[in-house]
Scaffold this motif. Structure first.
Motif, PDB file in Angstrom:
ATOM      1  N   HIS A 124      -4.518 -39.068 -11.008  1.00  0.00           N
ATOM      2  CA  HIS A 124      -5.889 -39.206 -10.471  1.00  0.00           C
ATOM      3  C   HIS A 124      -6.792 -39.515 -11.385  1.00  0.00           C
ATOM      4  O   HIS A 124      -7.814 -40.440 -11.163  1.00  0.00           O
ATOM      5  N   LYS A 144      -7.394 -42.918 -12.444  1.00  0.00           N
ATOM      6  CA  LYS A 144      -7.833 -44.005 -11.782  1.00  0.00           C
ATOM      7  C   LYS A 144      -9.221 -44.553 -11.852  1.00  0.00           C
ATOM      8  O   LYS A 144      -9.500 -45.941 -12.107  1.00  0.00           O
ATOM      9  N   THR A 145     -10.067 -43.618 -12.067  1.00  0.00           N
ATOM     10  CA  THR A 145     -11.580 -43.867 -12.416  1.00  0.00           C
ATOM     11  C   THR A 145     -11.768 -44.827 -13.588  1.00  0.00           C
ATOM     12  O   THR A 145     -12.415 -45.989 -13.464  1.00  0.00           O
ATOM     13  N   THR A 166     -10.555 -48.302 -12.722  1.00  0.00           N
ATOM     14  CA  THR A 166     -11.430 -49.119 -11.867  1.00  0.00           C
ATOM     15  C   THR A 166     -12.582 -49.696 -12.709  1.00  0.00           C
ATOM     16  O   THR A 166     -13.036 -50.964 -12.565  1.00  0.00           O
ATOM     17  N   SER A 167     -13.271 -48.932 -13.685  1.00  0.00           N
ATOM     18  CA  SER A 167     -14.052 -49.286 -14.252  1.00  0.00           C
ATOM     19  C   SER A 167     -14.022 -50.588 -15.376  1.00  0.00           C
ATOM     20  O   SER A 167     -14.622 -51.452 -15.342  1.00  0.00           O
ATOM     21  N   LYS A 187     -11.511 -52.464 -14.977  1.00  0.00           N
ATOM     22  CA  LYS A 187     -10.980 -53.769 -13.946  1.00  0.00           C
ATOM     23  C   LYS A 187     -12.395 -54.515 -13.658  1.00  0.00           C
ATOM     24  O   LYS A 187     -12.385 -55.643 -13.779  1.00  0.00           O
ATOM     25  N   ILE A 188     -13.242 -53.723 -13.387  1.00  0.00           N
ATOM     26  CA  ILE A 188     -14.701 -54.219 -12.988  1.00  0.00           C
ATOM     27  C   ILE A 188     -15.224 -55.013 -14.099  1.00  0.00           C
ATOM     28  O   ILE A 188     -15.502 -56.160 -13.816  1.00  0.00           O
ATOM     29  N   PHE A 189     -15.353 -54.508 -15.329  1.00  0.00           N
ATOM     30  CA  PHE A 189     -16.008 -55.101 -16.383  1.00  0.00           C
ATOM     31  C   PHE A 189     -15.155 -56.293 -16.729  1.00  0.00           C
ATOM     32  O   PHE A 189     -15.667 -57.428 -16.970  1.00  0.00           O
ATOM     33  N   GLN A 226     -13.470 -58.370 -14.472  1.00  0.00           N
ATOM     34  CA  GLN A 226     -13.849 -59.443 -13.816  1.00  0.00           C
ATOM     35  C   GLN A 226     -15.213 -59.903 -13.902  1.00  0.00           C
ATOM     36  O   GLN A 226     -15.424 -61.128 -13.684  1.00  0.00           O
ATOM     37  N   VAL A 227     -16.102 -59.153 -14.242  1.00  0.00           N
ATOM     38  CA  VAL A 227     -17.411 -59.745 -14.574  1.00  0.00           C
ATOM     39  C   VAL A 227     -17.556 -60.451 -15.848  1.00  0.00           C
ATOM     40  O   VAL A 227     -18.067 -61.534 -15.706  1.00  0.00           O
ATOM     41  N   LYS A 279     -15.836 -63.798 -15.118  1.00  0.00           N
ATOM     42  CA  LYS A 279     -16.927 -64.638 -14.378  1.00  0.00           C
ATOM     43  C   LYS A 279     -17.831 -65.205 -15.416  1.00  0.00           C
ATOM     44  O   LYS A 279     -18.182 -66.483 -15.294  1.00  0.00           O
ATOM     45  N   THR A 335      -2.409 -50.045 -12.431  1.00  0.00           N
ATOM     46  CA  THR A 335      -3.021 -49.667 -11.271  1.00  0.00           C
ATOM     47  C   THR A 335      -1.677 -49.258 -10.240  1.00  0.00           C
ATOM     48  O   THR A 335      -1.670 -48.157  -9.857  1.00  0.00           O
ATOM     49  N   TYR A 367      -0.711 -45.593  -9.169  1.00  0.00           N
ATOM     50  CA  TYR A 367      -0.482 -45.311  -7.714  1.00  0.00           C
ATOM     51  C   TYR A 367       0.849 -44.775  -7.135  1.00  0.00           C
ATOM     52  O   TYR A 367       1.127 -43.781  -6.498  1.00  0.00           O
ATOM     53  N   ASP A 397       0.839 -50.524   5.755  1.00  0.00           N
ATOM     54  CA  ASP A 397       0.581 -50.532   4.276  1.00  0.00           C
ATOM     55  C   ASP A 397       1.894 -49.980   3.649  1.00  0.00           C
ATOM     56  O   ASP A 397       2.124 -50.415   2.570  1.00  0.00           O
ATOM     57  N   ASP A 426     -19.229 -40.633 -11.758  1.00  0.00           N
ATOM     58  CA  ASP A 426     -18.725 -41.122 -12.897  1.00  0.00           C
ATOM     59  C   ASP A 426     -19.541 -42.450 -13.729  1.00  0.00           C
ATOM     60  O   ASP A 426     -19.606 -43.338 -12.916  1.00  0.00           O
ATOM     61  N   GLY A 447     -18.773 -44.132 -15.994  1.00  0.00           N
ATOM     62  CA  GLY A 447     -18.074 -45.572 -16.349  1.00  0.00           C
ATOM     63  C   GLY A 447     -18.054 -46.350 -15.102  1.00  0.00           C
ATOM     64  O   GLY A 447     -18.211 -47.582 -15.087  1.00  0.00           O
ATOM     65  N   ILE A 448     -18.007 -45.820 -13.886  1.00  0.00           N
ATOM     66  CA  ILE A 448     -17.878 -46.561 -12.694  1.00  0.00           C
ATOM     67  C   ILE A 448     -19.331 -47.100 -12.399  1.00  0.00           C
ATOM     68  O   ILE A 448     -19.719 -48.309 -12.130  1.00  0.00           O
ATOM     69  N   ALA A 477     -20.207 -50.112 -14.809  1.00  0.00           N
ATOM     70  CA  ALA A 477     -19.427 -51.180 -14.306  1.00  0.00           C
ATOM     71  C   ALA A 477     -20.059 -51.897 -12.931  1.00  0.00           C
ATOM     72  O   ALA A 477     -20.250 -53.092 -13.185  1.00  0.00           O
ATOM     73  N   LEU A 522     -21.778 -55.465 -12.698  1.00  0.00           N
ATOM     74  CA  LEU A 522     -21.324 -56.422 -11.730  1.00  0.00           C
ATOM     75  C   LEU A 522     -22.520 -57.183 -10.801  1.00  0.00           C
ATOM     76  O   LEU A 522     -22.554 -58.209 -10.701  1.00  0.00           O
ATOM     77  N   SER A 573     -25.134 -58.863 -12.737  1.00  0.00           N
ATOM     78  CA  SER A 573     -24.779 -60.046 -12.826  1.00  0.00           C
ATOM     79  C   SER A 573     -24.816 -61.425 -11.728  1.00  0.00           C
ATOM     80  O   SER A 573     -24.662 -62.288 -11.924  1.00  0.00           O
ATOM     81  N   LYS A 624     -10.953 -47.338  -4.480  1.00  0.00           N
ATOM     82  CA  LYS A 624     -10.694 -47.668  -5.732  1.00  0.00           C
ATOM     83  C   LYS A 624      -9.478 -47.775  -6.197  1.00  0.00           C
ATOM     84  O   LYS A 624      -8.564 -47.195  -5.567  1.00  0.00           O
ATOM     85  N   PRO A 625      -8.921 -48.661  -7.115  1.00  0.00           N
ATOM     86  CA  PRO A 625      -9.837 -49.608  -7.744  1.00  0.00           C
ATOM     87  C   PRO A 625     -10.110 -50.662  -6.903  1.00  0.00           C
ATOM     88  O   PRO A 625      -9.018 -51.105  -6.274  1.00  0.00           O
ATOM     89  N   PHE A 626     -11.265 -51.490  -6.981  1.00  0.00           N
ATOM     90  CA  PHE A 626     -11.334 -52.530  -6.013  1.00  0.00           C
ATOM     91  C   PHE A 626     -11.509 -53.843  -6.586  1.00  0.00           C
ATOM     92  O   PHE A 626     -12.137 -53.981  -7.831  1.00  0.00           O
ATOM     93  N   ILE A 648     -13.550 -56.943  -7.158  1.00  0.00           N
ATOM     94  CA  ILE A 648     -14.896 -57.127  -7.017  1.00  0.00           C
ATOM     95  C   ILE A 648     -15.391 -58.339  -5.942  1.00  0.00           C
ATOM     96  O   ILE A 648     -16.426 -58.036  -5.586  1.00  0.00           O
TER      97      ILE A 648
END
Lengths: 582, 123
Positions: free
Chosen positions: A360, A363-364, A367-368, A370-372, A374-375, A378, A403, A407, A463, B10, B12-13, B16, B20, B23, B103-105, B107
């Protein structure tokens, strides 16, 4: 008698001296004869004594019953066998009154039958002594007939077999108690059952005490009379065990050695307490013989099993002591096992909690990241930096793997804790398979081929079932690195649909096949090299299928490949009813 | 361009998601403290609220329900996101969230949702 008469021709034949000499010689001869005769009588007497001694030592008594007159003749040893002083027991046709009430009818009938038919008599039975104690006898008798051939006399022997019977009882009890001890891990209940088993064959009382929070605690007590159980509890209440007492259970707990009192004398009782009320209670209970055997855990005495005889007047011997010690050591083992099992369950619980919390928490940040990623990806695309963009794309794929692992770990802890939940509805199974295969095709060079259609709606968590199929396809890809294709087959009957995934890879050897659905089990190839993964995918998949009331199948040939299939029932009403929250 | 308020406990989230959305040219306000939402005025009202389901000590679903009781935020588009997708997706949307993200998603999914809920937004 061969004593010679003195001759009358003395004057003619010899002088007076000669006569005297002759007389002396004759007298000597006569003395010698007398001595020999006395010796003969003596030896006859001692052989009869020896016979008596032999009968006593062997606990054998003999009797003769005249069936015509009803008269009995018996040896003093027989009286001893029946608990009487020689010369005080009267044996007549009411002999069966000495037999224990439960055996009386049976033995009388057997004797009657022998007397009527002339057949041999043989039986084993219990008798009750005047002091109320129970003893076991074996009886054998033969019938002698009169000149007309009719049964006239019964001549037989009785043998005391109490010791043998007791050893048999002890062995039987040990066997039963061992069965009980290994039947459950709840040792308090088990000990109670063992105490119950001991009564009445082994003891009139049986109690088990254990150290609970360093206090001697009575965990089980048994007596055939419930009223007396309450006496025992009352005694314990009035006189709680003093840990410093020089004997009894406290001594057993100090030394780890049994306490054995073959006969509890009045002095022993008087020494145990000065309190007249307690003395009265002890007398009321009427202790006769006592054994306390130690129970151990990790080599330390932590309790004791107490065997007591009271009204049966039975006195324990060394073989009873050995039995009690054997039982206590088996109980120790059972308690140790129960303890180890509890500890291992606790450890498993802690591990599962840890997996749950850790996955658990992972995960956080993932996630962070992953977002960075992808940013950034781009950002570099906009700048036209294709190298950086490619690297970031690879990084993103690895984050996806991470991930997925997280899971899976979460799923496993949910399954283990029984907290997995399903979001169920009717869905098109063909569509699910097609979509899943499309997604997977994008990740591999293998050709994924779908064969067949079902045109069926399945009730369940789309799912989760998609996750099962993804897992099977990714296993197929992983274990067939040199193959070019994986075939996914859809088929159905009136009652169920089946989805199969066939690969042409390394296959699974029979010894692995049974275990691949276990948690954390991983297959090795023939060079003992394993493949990446945690060994939990199939376990999760099979649990998901199982909780959809479906079944999982696997067929495999080493070196040729494997087919994994799952079958789901189509009866939606029954299924929705059966979907339990697990 | 949309004005987006992000609430997640959080850091960190928050970092991020802010990076995102910024940007992409959005104006982002972020906070780990959902009580700031109570102080919103018509001047500070965002176009979209991104709200975590499990906040430290507070349930995002309760925060969402309270916002729905106020005239100002009754129709505010709210995207809830959570690391407990299986359990909370239905709960969150049934109660009040406009959309739900696990999460995690990816973007693109978030950016598509933003574009869907505030079409006039993009530059």
């Amino acid at each position: 008698m061969p004593i010679k008469k003195v001759s009358k021709n003395t004057e003619k034949d010899a002088s007076s001296e000669e006569i005297i000499g002759k007389l002396r010689r004759e007298l000597d001869e006569a003395r010698e004869l007398l001595a020999r005769e006395r010796q003969r009588i003596d030896s006859f007497l001692s052989s009869e004594e020896r016979l008596h001694t032999a009968q006593q030592t062997a606990s054998i008594g003999t009797f003769e019953w005249n069936l015509k007159t009803g008269k009995f003749v018996w040896t003093p040893e027989l009286e001893i066998l029946y608990g009487h002083k020689p010369g005080t027991m009267k044996l007549d046709e009411t002999w069966s009154k000495f037999v224990h009430e439960h055996d009386r009818d049976r033995v009388s009938k057997l004797a009657q039958h022998a007397a009527e038919t002339g057949e041999d008599f043989h039986s084993e039975f219990r008798i009750r002594w005047p002091d109320n104690s129970i003893h076991h006898l074996s009886a054998r008798a033969q019938i002698f007939r009169d000149t007309q051939g009719k049964p006239e006399r019964m001549v037989g022997i009785n043998t005391d077999i109490t010791d043998r019977k007791q050893v048999e009882r002890n062995l039987l009890f040990l066997a039963e108690a061992s069965k009980t001890l290994s039947s459950s891990l709840d040792y308090q209940t088990t000990l109670n059952t063992v105490a119950q088993l001991a009564v009445p064959d082994i003891a009139d009382w049986c109690a088990v005490d254990m150290l609970v929070n360093d206090q001697i605690t009575l965990v089980a007590v048994a007596h055939k009379d419930p009223e007396k159980v309450s006496w025992a509890r009352e005694l314990r209440h009035k006189q709680p065990p003093n840990r410093d007492a020089p004997g009894g259970l406290p001594q057993v707990l100090r030394t780890g050695k049994s306490e054995f009192y073959p006969e509890i004398t009045e002095e022993l009782i008087q020494a145990s307490t000065k309190d007249p009320k307690i003395l009265k209670l002890i007398h009321k209970i009427g202790f006769r013989s006592l054994i306390i055997a130690p129970i151990f855990r990790g080599g330390k005495p932590i309790g004791g099993i107490t065997f007591v005889t009271t009204e049966t007047n039975r006195l324990y011997n060394q073989s009873d002591l050995a039995m009690a010690e054997e039982l206590a050591s088996r109980a120790s083992l059972a308690i140790e096992n129960a303890q180890l099992y509890l500890e291992s369950q606790n450890a498993i619980g802690i591990r599962d909690d840890f997996i749950s919390v850790a996955s658990h928490e992972l995960k956080t940040p993932v996630t962070s990241v992953k977002i960075f990623t992808q940013v950034l990806q781009k950002h570099f695309e906009q700048l036209g930096d294709h190298t950086a963009s490619t690297y970031l794309n690879k990084m993103d794929k690895q984050i996806n793997r991470l991930t997925e692992l997280i899971y899976n770990l979460l799923d496993i802890s949910k399954i283990q804790a029984g907290r997995i939940e399903f979001n169920e509805k009717l869905f098109d199974i063909d569509t699910l398979v097609r979509e899943t295969v499309e997604v997977m095709q994008a990740t591999t060079k293998h050709k994924l081929i779908i064969e067949g259609e079902t045109h069926q709606q399945v009730f369940g968590d789309e799912d989760r079932l998609g996750q099962v199929l993804s897992n099977l396809i990714s296993n197929a890809l992983k274990y067939s690195p040199k193959a070019k294709k994986v075939i996914i087959t859809l088929s159905s009957t009136e009652k169920e649909v089946t989805v199969s995934v066939r690969d042409y890879g390394i296959g699974i050897s029979p010894q692995h096949l049974e275990k691949i659905f276990e948690r954390f089990y991983r297959v090795f190839d023939n060079t003992d090299k394993t493949f990446p993964g945690l060994g939990i995918g199939l376990y999760i998949s099979s649990e998901i299928v199982r909780r959809h009331h479906g079944t999982f199948h696997v067929e495999s040939h080493q070196g040729k490949g494997s087919t994994f299939s799952f079958t789901l029932p189509l009866n939606s009403t029954e299924k929705s009813k059966g979907m339990e929250r697990l | 361009m949309s004005r987006i308020f992000v609430v997640d406990d959080d850091a960190g989230i928050l970092d991020a998601v802010t990076a995102l959305l910024e940007s992409e040219g959005h104006v982002v306000t972020s906070s780990a403290d959902p009580s700031l939402l109570q102080d919103l005025t018509s001047a500070t009202l965002p176009d979209i609220l991104l709200l975590d389901v499990l906040l430290s000590g507070v349930d995002g679903r309760d925060v969402c329900a309270q916002l729905r009781k106020k005239a100002l935020t009754k129709d505010l588009p709210i995207i809830m996101f959570s690391a407990h997708p299986q359990v909370q997706k239905e709960d969150a949307t049934r109660q009040c969230a406009t959309r739900f993200l696990a999460k995690p998603f990816d973007i693109t999914k978030l950016l598509d949702l933003v574009a869907e809920l505030h079409p006039a937004g993009p530059l």
